[in-house]
Design a protein around this motif. Structure first.
Motif, PDB file in Angstrom:
ATOM      1  N   MET A   1     -55.490  95.788  14.268  1.00 32.26           N
ATOM      2  CA  MET A   1     -55.864  95.279  15.585  1.00 32.26           C
ATOM      3  C   MET A   1     -54.712  95.472  16.555  1.00 32.26           C
ATOM      4  SD  MET A   1     -57.703  91.709  14.544  1.00 32.26           S
ATOM      5  CE  MET A   1     -58.035  91.337  16.265  1.00 32.26           C
ATOM      6  N   SER A   2     -55.055  95.657  17.823  1.00 33.89           N
ATOM      7  CA  SER A   2     -54.005  95.801  18.824  1.00 33.89           C
ATOM      8  C   SER A   2     -53.353  94.449  19.083  1.00 33.89           C
ATOM      9  CB  SER A   2     -54.576  96.356  20.140  1.00 33.89           C
ATOM     10  OG  SER A   2     -55.591  95.515  20.628  1.00 33.89           O
ATOM     11  N   THR A   3     -52.118  94.503  19.587  1.00 35.48           N
ATOM     12  CA  THR A   3     -51.378  93.280  19.850  1.00 35.48           C
ATOM     13  C   THR A   3     -52.089  92.434  20.891  1.00 35.48           C
ATOM     14  OG1 THR A   3     -49.360  94.499  19.393  1.00 35.48           O
ATOM     15  CG2 THR A   3     -49.113  92.388  20.504  1.00 35.48           C
ATOM     16  N   GLU A  68     -56.843 101.892  17.598  1.00 32.67           N
ATOM     17  CA  GLU A  68     -56.841 100.454  17.829  1.00 32.67           C
ATOM     18  C   GLU A  68     -56.407 100.071  19.241  1.00 32.67           C
ATOM     19  OE1 GLU A  68     -54.466  98.631  14.855  1.00 32.67           O
ATOM     20  OE2 GLU A  68     -55.815  99.145  13.191  1.00 32.67           O
ATOM     21  N   LEU A  69     -55.890 101.032  20.006  1.00 26.79           N
ATOM     22  CA  LEU A  69     -55.431 100.744  21.364  1.00 26.79           C
ATOM     23  C   LEU A  69     -56.613 100.593  22.317  1.00 26.79           C
ATOM     24  CD1 LEU A  69     -52.458 103.255  21.648  1.00 26.79           C
ATOM     25  CD2 LEU A  69     -52.292 100.767  21.477  1.00 26.79           C
ATOM     26  N   THR A  70     -56.479  99.686  23.247  1.00 24.30           N
ATOM     27  CA  THR A  70     -57.489  99.500  24.288  1.00 24.30           C
ATOM     28  C   THR A  70     -56.860  99.745  25.649  1.00 24.30           C
ATOM     29  OG1 THR A  70     -57.049  97.156  24.680  1.00 24.30           O
ATOM     30  CG2 THR A  70     -58.522  97.708  22.846  1.00 24.30           C
ATOM     31  N   SER A  71     -57.675  99.837  26.674  1.00 26.61           N
ATOM     32  CA  SER A  71     -57.136 100.048  28.015  1.00 26.61           C
ATOM     33  C   SER A  71     -56.212  98.903  28.427  1.00 26.61           C
ATOM     34  CB  SER A  71     -58.272 100.206  29.035  1.00 26.61           C
ATOM     35  OG  SER A  71     -59.081  99.042  29.065  1.00 26.61           O
ATOM     36  N   PRO A  77     -48.922  94.346  28.456  1.00 25.09           N
ATOM     37  CA  PRO A  77     -47.515  94.237  28.044  1.00 25.09           C
ATOM     38  C   PRO A  77     -46.547  94.434  29.201  1.00 25.09           C
ATOM     39  CG  PRO A  77     -48.754  95.573  26.488  1.00 25.09           C
ATOM     40  CD  PRO A  77     -49.650  95.359  27.660  1.00 25.09           C
ATOM     41  N   ALA A  78     -46.860  95.372  30.099  1.00 24.88           N
ATOM     42  CA  ALA A  78     -45.991  95.593  31.252  1.00 24.88           C
ATOM     43  C   ALA A  78     -45.944  94.357  32.143  1.00 24.88           C
ATOM     44  CB  ALA A  78     -46.466  96.810  32.050  1.00 24.88           C
ATOM     45  N   GLU A  79     -47.079  93.679  32.283  1.00 26.68           N
ATOM     46  CA  GLU A  79     -47.106  92.480  33.116  1.00 26.68           C
ATOM     47  C   GLU A  79     -46.297  91.345  32.494  1.00 26.68           C
ATOM     48  OE1 GLU A  79     -48.292  92.381  36.256  1.00 26.68           O
ATOM     49  OE2 GLU A  79     -48.491  94.511  35.831  1.00 26.68           O
ATOM     50  N   GLN A  80     -46.332  91.242  31.185  1.00 30.22           N
ATOM     51  CA  GLN A  80     -45.531  90.222  30.515  1.00 30.22           C
ATOM     52  C   GLN A  80     -44.042  90.477  30.717  1.00 30.22           C
ATOM     53  OE1 GLN A  80     -47.255  90.409  26.476  1.00 30.22           O
ATOM     54  NE2 GLN A  80     -47.829  88.274  26.781  1.00 30.22           N
ATOM     55  N   VAL A  81     -43.632  91.709  30.545  1.00 29.78           N
ATOM     56  CA  VAL A  81     -42.221  92.051  30.709  1.00 29.78           C
ATOM     57  C   VAL A  81     -41.798  91.874  32.166  1.00 29.78           C
ATOM     58  CG1 VAL A  81     -40.570  93.973  30.614  1.00 29.78           C
ATOM     59  CG2 VAL A  81     -42.133  93.558  28.700  1.00 29.78           C
ATOM     60  N   ARG A  82     -42.646  92.304  33.073  1.00 27.91           N
ATOM     61  CA  ARG A  82     -42.360  92.153  34.502  1.00 27.91           C
ATOM     62  C   ARG A  82     -42.112  90.678  34.846  1.00 27.91           C
ATOM     63  NH1 ARG A  82     -44.237  96.088  37.632  1.00 27.91           N
ATOM     64  NH2 ARG A  82     -46.087  96.365  36.325  1.00 27.91           N
ATOM     65  N   SER A  83     -43.003  89.830  34.343  1.00 25.82           N
ATOM     66  CA  SER A  83     -42.890  88.399  34.594  1.00 25.82           C
ATOM     67  C   SER A  83     -41.647  87.813  33.937  1.00 25.82           C
ATOM     68  CB  SER A  83     -44.143  87.695  34.082  1.00 25.82           C
ATOM     69  OG  SER A  83     -44.061  86.303  34.265  1.00 25.82           O
ATOM     70  N   GLY A  84     -41.348  88.263  32.731  1.00 28.18           N
ATOM     71  CA  GLY A  84     -40.182  87.752  32.019  1.00 28.18           C
ATOM     72  C   GLY A  84     -38.886  88.063  32.723  1.00 28.18           C
ATOM     73  N   PHE A  85     -38.747  89.301  33.222  1.00 31.74           N
ATOM     74  CA  PHE A  85     -37.527  89.648  33.946  1.00 31.74           C
ATOM     75  C   PHE A  85     -37.450  88.893  35.262  1.00 31.74           C
ATOM     76  CE2 PHE A  85     -35.293  92.214  37.130  1.00 31.74           C
ATOM     77  CZ  PHE A  85     -34.014  92.173  36.570  1.00 31.74           C
ATOM     78  N   ALA A  86     -38.566  88.800  35.962  1.00 30.19           N
ATOM     79  CA  ALA A  86     -38.580  88.084  37.241  1.00 30.19           C
ATOM     80  C   ALA A  86     -38.088  86.655  37.060  1.00 30.19           C
ATOM     81  CB  ALA A  86     -39.982  88.095  37.834  1.00 30.19           C
ATOM     82  N   PHE A 266     -60.895 103.364  32.446  1.00 25.68           N
ATOM     83  CA  PHE A 266     -60.600 104.713  31.956  1.00 25.68           C
ATOM     84  C   PHE A 266     -61.800 105.652  32.066  1.00 25.68           C
ATOM     85  CE2 PHE A 266     -56.765 103.896  28.920  1.00 25.68           C
ATOM     86  CZ  PHE A 266     -56.075 103.323  29.979  1.00 25.68           C
ATOM     87  N   GLY A 267     -62.975 105.098  32.095  1.00 20.90           N
ATOM     88  CA  GLY A 267     -64.155 105.950  32.149  1.00 20.90           C
ATOM     89  C   GLY A 267     -64.421 106.542  33.519  1.00 20.90           C
ATOM     90  N   ASN A 268     -63.735 106.041  34.539  1.00 17.12           N
ATOM     91  CA  ASN A 268     -64.000 106.504  35.902  1.00 17.12           C
ATOM     92  C   ASN A 268     -62.722 106.850  36.656  1.00 17.12           C
ATOM     93  OD1 ASN A 268     -67.040 106.090  36.195  1.00 17.12           O
ATOM     94  ND2 ASN A 268     -66.380 104.046  35.499  1.00 17.12           N
ATOM     95  N   LEU A 269     -61.748 107.421  35.957  1.00 16.81           N
ATOM     96  CA  LEU A 269     -60.463 107.723  36.585  1.00 16.81           C
ATOM     97  C   LEU A 269     -60.562 108.825  37.645  1.00 16.81           C
ATOM     98  CD1 LEU A 269     -58.013 107.519  33.539  1.00 16.81           C
ATOM     99  CD2 LEU A 269     -58.325 105.874  35.389  1.00 16.81           C
ATOM    100  N   THR A 270     -61.621 109.613  37.576  1.00 16.71           N
ATOM    101  CA  THR A 270     -61.778 110.648  38.612  1.00 16.71           C
ATOM    102  C   THR A 270     -62.494 110.130  39.853  1.00 16.71           C
ATOM    103  OG1 THR A 270     -63.749 111.441  37.446  1.00 16.71           O
ATOM    104  CG2 THR A 270     -61.668 112.589  37.026  1.00 16.71           C
ATOM    105  N   ASP A 271     -62.803 108.834  39.858  1.00 18.47           N
ATOM    106  CA  ASP A 271     -63.199 108.189  41.110  1.00 18.47           C
ATOM    107  C   ASP A 271     -61.905 107.782  41.815  1.00 18.47           C
ATOM    108  OD1 ASP A 271     -65.816 108.475  40.362  1.00 18.47           O
ATOM    109  OD2 ASP A 271     -66.028 106.406  39.653  1.00 18.47           O
ATOM    110  N   TYR A 272     -61.228 108.767  42.385  1.00 13.90           N
ATOM    111  CA  TYR A 272     -59.861 108.606  42.863  1.00 13.90           C
ATOM    112  C   TYR A 272     -59.735 107.472  43.874  1.00 13.90           C
ATOM    113  CZ  TYR A 272     -59.690 113.233  40.775  1.00 13.90           C
ATOM    114  OH  TYR A 272     -59.808 114.285  39.917  1.00 13.90           O
ATOM    115  N   CYS A 273     -58.610 106.789  43.798  1.00 14.04           N
ATOM    116  CA  CYS A 273     -58.381 105.612  44.628  1.00 14.04           C
ATOM    117  C   CYS A 273     -57.082 105.776  45.403  1.00 14.04           C
ATOM    118  CB  CYS A 273     -58.315 104.366  43.747  1.00 14.04           C
ATOM    119  SG  CYS A 273     -58.032 102.835  44.658  1.00 14.04           S
TER     120      CYS A 273
END
Length: 402
Positions: A1-3, A68-71, A77-86, A266-273
């Motif tokens: 399972m993913s983390t 096992e990875l999900t979107s 994880p990046a948000e957790q690290v971002r918050s931790g450093f902040a 991930f299924g609609n990444l070519t709907d550019y934003c």
């Protein structure tokens, strides 16, 4: 399972903080650091926390099971690290970007600043190059002038920097701590002087964050970058960029798709934003979703939060005082205590010292950095006063042996 990470946008739960009333004791048992070594070299790279090594291995295993990875694993994880450093620097997570190097973060900062022809960019002479080349390029493009502050004989770097700040100053790009003397700069005074003349303050805080307690609201830098593998005890290859609220909307160095709104679909990444994710996230490096580096960084940040940045700083300050006392007893000159940072001391070696002194010390299991004829002693939470004394015993024996 993913983390199991929290969902993107959820408030991040901070780790439990130990009582701030109790002084810290040496935390050497938490690190992969043999008792036989005398390692006073955090300014080069910290040793590894046992739990961080385990997190890295678990992250490598996770990378090996891509099914096992999900979107969500690309974001939470990046948000957790971002918050931790902040939290460590008393900033808001919206102001933090995850970058691969200090020079990358400095380049982001330089890109967001307006510098006119004839204005000056102030830095220290012989400053560490991560905070140099981007300003050289910017000055050349804009026909601005670089002003290099020569290291003063009296070691008062704060006064030397303040002397050069004036109406024509556009940027002051400096470190909080001189990288091989250990001389400190009073950032609150320098920051105030910058705001008086409308200059931007950009910091390479690699040699202080994680060891010196820092409050971003007191200093008010326009940008601050720090490596994660020294005082922050984290892995090599992940750095942190803080941007003040008025500096977050600039054009990023790269147009990473992860940094756009709706990129978790991930299924609609070519709907550019055209819209970026909020805050400083537009400046995150592409492929920031590293299954090895992020969990390792989170472990290190969790430890620092649990210990408390104030307690860590006080513990390190006590060790630095002991370094100064031992250097005095050995008759070795150093940056005066009143101008020295609490986390690093540059001790001058005798002129006749062999250029091989670093390798000779290593033969006895003693490790410091040798820079410009100085030993750079930089303790952390894994060191003790006994270890400092042992280092100076080894040093004096090595000097006697020639």
């Amino acid at each position: 399972m993913s983390t199991p990470f929290a969902s993107v946008g959820e408030p991040q739960k901070q780790p439990t903080v130990e009582s701030q009333d109790e002084p810290l004791v040496c935390q050497r048992d938490c690190f992969d650091l043999p008792d036989s070594l005398t390692y006073l070299n955090c300014s080069f790279m910290s040793p590894m926390l046992h739990e961080m090594r385990e997190a890295g291995r678990a992250g490598l295993d996770q990378r090996g099971r891509p099914w096992e990875l999900t979107s969500d694993d690309f974001f939470a994880p990046a948000e957790q690290v971002r918050s931790g450093f902040a939290g460590l620097i008393r900033a808001d997570a919206e102001g933090i970007a995850l970058v691969p190097s200090v020079s990358y973060g400095i380049a982001v900062a330089a890109r967001s600043l307006k510098v006119e022809s004839g204005q000056t960019i102030i830095r220290l002479a012989q400053q560490f190059p991560s905070n140099v080349y981007a300003w050289d390029s910017l000055a050349k493009r804009q026909e601005a002038r670089i002003v290099s502050v020569v290291y003063p004989v009296d070691h008062d770097l704060t006064a030397a920097v303040l002397e050069h700040i004036g109406p024509d100053t556009a940027v002051v790009a400096i470190p909080p701590v001189h990288w091989y003397t250990g001389a400190a700069i009073d950032l609150i005074r320098v920051g105030g002087a910058c705001r008086e003349v409308g200059a931007a303050l950009v910091l390479d805080a690699t040699q202080s964050i994680g060891t010196v307690d820092f409050d971003v609201s007191a200093v008010q830098p326009d940008a601050m970058v720090t490596a994660g593998y020294k005082g922050l005890l984290g892995p090599y290859g992940l750095c942190y960029l803080y941007l003040a609220p008025h500096r977050r909307g600039g054009e990023p160095l790269e147009e990473a798709w992860l940094n756009r709104e709706r990129s978790q679909d991930f299924g609609n990444l070519t709907d550019y934003c055209d819209l970026y994710r909020g805050g400083a996230r537009r400046h995150d490096v592409g492929e920031r979703a590293n299954t090895v580096l992020l969990p390792m960084a989170q472990v290190a940040l969790d430890h620092l939060h649990r210990w408390g940045s104030g307690r860590v700083s006080r513990y390190i300050a006590g060790l630095t005082d002991h370094v100064i006392a031992c250097a005095d007893e050995a008759g070795l000159s150093h940056t005066p205590k009143r101008f020295c940072s609490i986390n690093m001391v540059g001790v001058q070696l005798p002129s006749e010292t062999s250029p091989e002194i670093g390798s000779r010390l290593a033969e006895y299991g003693a490790y410091v950095s040798i820079r410009k004829g100085r030993m750079r002693l930089s303790p952390h939470i894994y060191n003790s006063e006994t270890e400092v004394e042992r280092f100076f015993d080894i040093l004096q024996q090595t000097l006697r042996d020639g």
